[in-house]
Every structure is written in structure tokens, then in C-alpha cells.
Write a protein that holds these residues in place. Structure first.
Motif: not given
Length: 334
Positions: A5, A9, A179, A183
């Protein structure tokens, strides 16, 4: 999953930064550059928030969240400037965007703080994002500028879609995204960022989204356009309420994309409605002068307009006065 993740990002943030740089130093009008950069700063802060929130103090985080929450409003203004060329931003829409930004400022920096905003404000942002998507979509058939039409598909639409999906996710999860979902959003943003930047670097390295308009002409030596202009006059094709570029292309037996390019590059029109309305307004002006007993609405409908409001707007743009005033001035002069 947490490492993936964060990595995605950061990769997405790098693409957004490149896009911000491209917009900031492009040759677009100043208002497009400023609003475009602000809209992408909102997406950037949204991507970076989970990474930096443990390393910033409360005031800095509040400003981070504020830019993220106003992203749908900035996106709507951006797509309007970009795609509704020559159209005034509606007062009701301006009031709605101003209210949304003001409410975000109040809740993010004042009453509630991090990260919150009430449900009604989140729903309002979803509505604003949906309007942005609609603005991009609705003018696609009439846009004659090839690069801008491609940007509808590749650039603004998908960024508005991300904003829309993010707003829905925040509303459902109350700013606590699972999460896996976070993601996936990061991965989509990264892939779309690469696609957009690749398109810019390959086909539009200067990042020009609004080019300089060319002078409109009515004469050409192109055989396809000569045939088109002749039939527009002789057969009054413009009087058809449902006239589209595709139907003209079929009639002339040429690919639609080629006809779009010819009307834009040879005649100087950037919008199909602009091209068709020129004929409609021209005939309407003659009939307002010569057939003084026929109602304005009847003339508007007969020359191809769907409503009196669209006719009044187009006529005002062409002649600088309303149809009623134009007729009155003509009668006074005679």
C-alpha cells in the motif's frame, strides 16, 4: 499488504507530482493551470495522508485533509474550464461549489477536525464529483478538437472517477478504508497516472489542453467540405434537431474522425454545435426580419433548436442582443 500500500501510494504520488509539474508549466490559460494544479494537489494529499499522518502535527494534518476534501470541487471547476469552452459557469453550480469548499474549511479546520465531515457533506462531494464526470461526458459527441476529445477519455474522466470512488468509499467506511481497498485505489491511481503522463509526453509534451482558436471560415477547397457546406444550405440539414457528426459522416461516406478533423482544422470550428448553430442563427435572423408575425419560438424550433432558451443563448452570442430585441430594432429601423 501494508508495505504494498505504501509503495503504491508513493508511486502514485510521483505520477501526480509529474502531472502537477506538467500543468503548472504548460501553455494553458492561467486559470486552467491554477485550478488544475489545485485539483491534483487534493489527489496528492489523499495519496500521502496515511504515510505522513504520524509525522505531522495536528494543524498541518488539518490542511492536508482540507485539500483532499475540496478535490471534487476543484475537479469540477477544472473540467468546466477545460471542456465547456465559452460557457459561463452556472451561478447555482458556483454557489454549490463555494458552499462545499466553505463547509469543508469549517469542518476540517474548525468544528470537527481530523479527519471528519458530516455525512451530508460527504454526499455533497459525491454529487459534485458526479457532476464533473457528467460535464466531461456530455460534450464528447460535439467536441471537434481531437486532442481535447482524447483527454476526455484518458485524463479528466478517470481522475474524476477516482475522486468519485474515493468519496463513496469514505462515506461507506467513514474515512477508515480497509487496507485492501486502499491498496487497490493506490494501484489504480498509479496506473492511470502513468497512462496520462505517457500520453502527455508522447502526444502532447507541452501539456496544452486548450489550444488557440483558429478564425472561422466558410470557404474551402476540400471536396468533402465543399459538398457538406453545399448540402447544409440546399437541404437545410441544420434544421434536424438530432443532427450529429456521425450522421453527416455517413451521408458523405467519410470516417467520422476525419470529418471532425476537417471541420476543425479547415473551417476553424471547435464545437459541432457552433458549426451547426451558425446556419440556424443565420436563417433565424432573416426570418425575424422578414416574417414579423411568426412567434420567436416557432422560428427557433423550425431552424433546429430544441428550446427557446438554447436559441436565445446562441442568438445573443452571435448578435449581441436577444431575438425579441433584434426584431424590435429591425422594425424600428424600417
Amino acid at each position: 499488504m501494508e508495505i504494498a500500500n505504501i509503495a503504491l501510494r508513493l508511486l502514485a504520488a510521483s505520477q501526480i507530482l509529474l502531472l502537477i509539474f506538467t500543468l503548472a508549466f504548460s501553455q494553458n490559460p492561467l486559470r486552467v493551470r491554477v485550478i488544475g494544479v489545485l485539483s491534483q494537489v487534493g489527489v496528492l494529499t489523499y495519496m500521502l495522508m496515511p504515510i505522513v499522518q504520524d509525522h505531522l502535527d495536528a494543524p498541518a494534518l488539518q490542511y492536508f485533509w482540507f485539500f483532499a476534501t475540496i478535490s471534487p470541487s476543484m475537479m469540477l471547476i477544472f473540467v468546466w474550464f477545460l471542456f465547456e469552452e465559452g460557457c459561463t459557469f452556472p451561478h447555482w453550480l458556483l454557489a454549490l461549489v463555494t458552499f462545499s469548499i466553505g463547509a469543508s474549511l469549517y469542518y476540517q479546520l474548525g468544528l470537527i477536525g481530523l479527519p471528519g465531515s458530516p455525512l451530508w457533506l460527504r454526499l455533497l462531494k459525491i454529487f459534485i464529483a458526479a457532476v464533473a464526470i457528467y460535464v466531461v461526458w456530455r460534450g464528447k459527441d460535439n467536441d471537434l478538437v481531437e486532442m481535447r476529445n482524447k483527454m476526455r477519455n484518458i485524463f479528466i474522466f478517470f481522475l474524476a472517477l477516482i475522486t468519485f470512488l474515493a468519496s463513496i468509499a469514505e462515506t461507506i467506511t467513514n474515512f477508515d478504508l480497509p487496507i485492501i481497498l486502499a491498496t487497490v485505489f493506490a494501484a489504480i491511481t498509479f496506473l492511470l497516472g502513468i497512462s496520462i503522463n505517457y500520453t502527455f509526453l508522447r502526444k502532447n509534451p507541452l501539456g496544452v489542453l486548450i489550444g488557440q482558436p483558429m478564425p472561422v471560415v466558410r470557404k474551402t477547397t476540400d471536396p468533402v467540405l465543399v459538398d457538406l457546406l453545399s448540402r447544409m444550405d440546399s437541404e437545410r440539414l441544420y434544421a434536424d434537431h438530432d443532427l450529429r457528426v456521425a450522421s453527416l459522416a455517413n451521408m458523405l461516406n467519410v470516417p467520422e474522425y476525419k470529418l471532425r478533423a476537417k471541420i476543425n482544422q479547415e473551417l476553424g470550428y471547435r464545437n459541432f454545435n457552433q458549426f451547426v448553430n451558425h446556419y440556424r442563427i443565420e436563417e433565424a435572423g432573416v426570418r425575424l426580419r422578414e416574417d414579423t408575425r411568426l412567434p420567436v419560438l416557432s422560428i427557433a424550433l423550425d431552424v433546429g433548436f430544441r428550446s427557446i432558451s438554447s436559441f436565445n443563448t446562441a442568438f445573443q452570442t452571435e448578435f449581441g442582443v436577444s431575438p425579441t430585441k433584434y426584431r424590435a430594432e429591425t422594425l424600428a429601423d424600417s
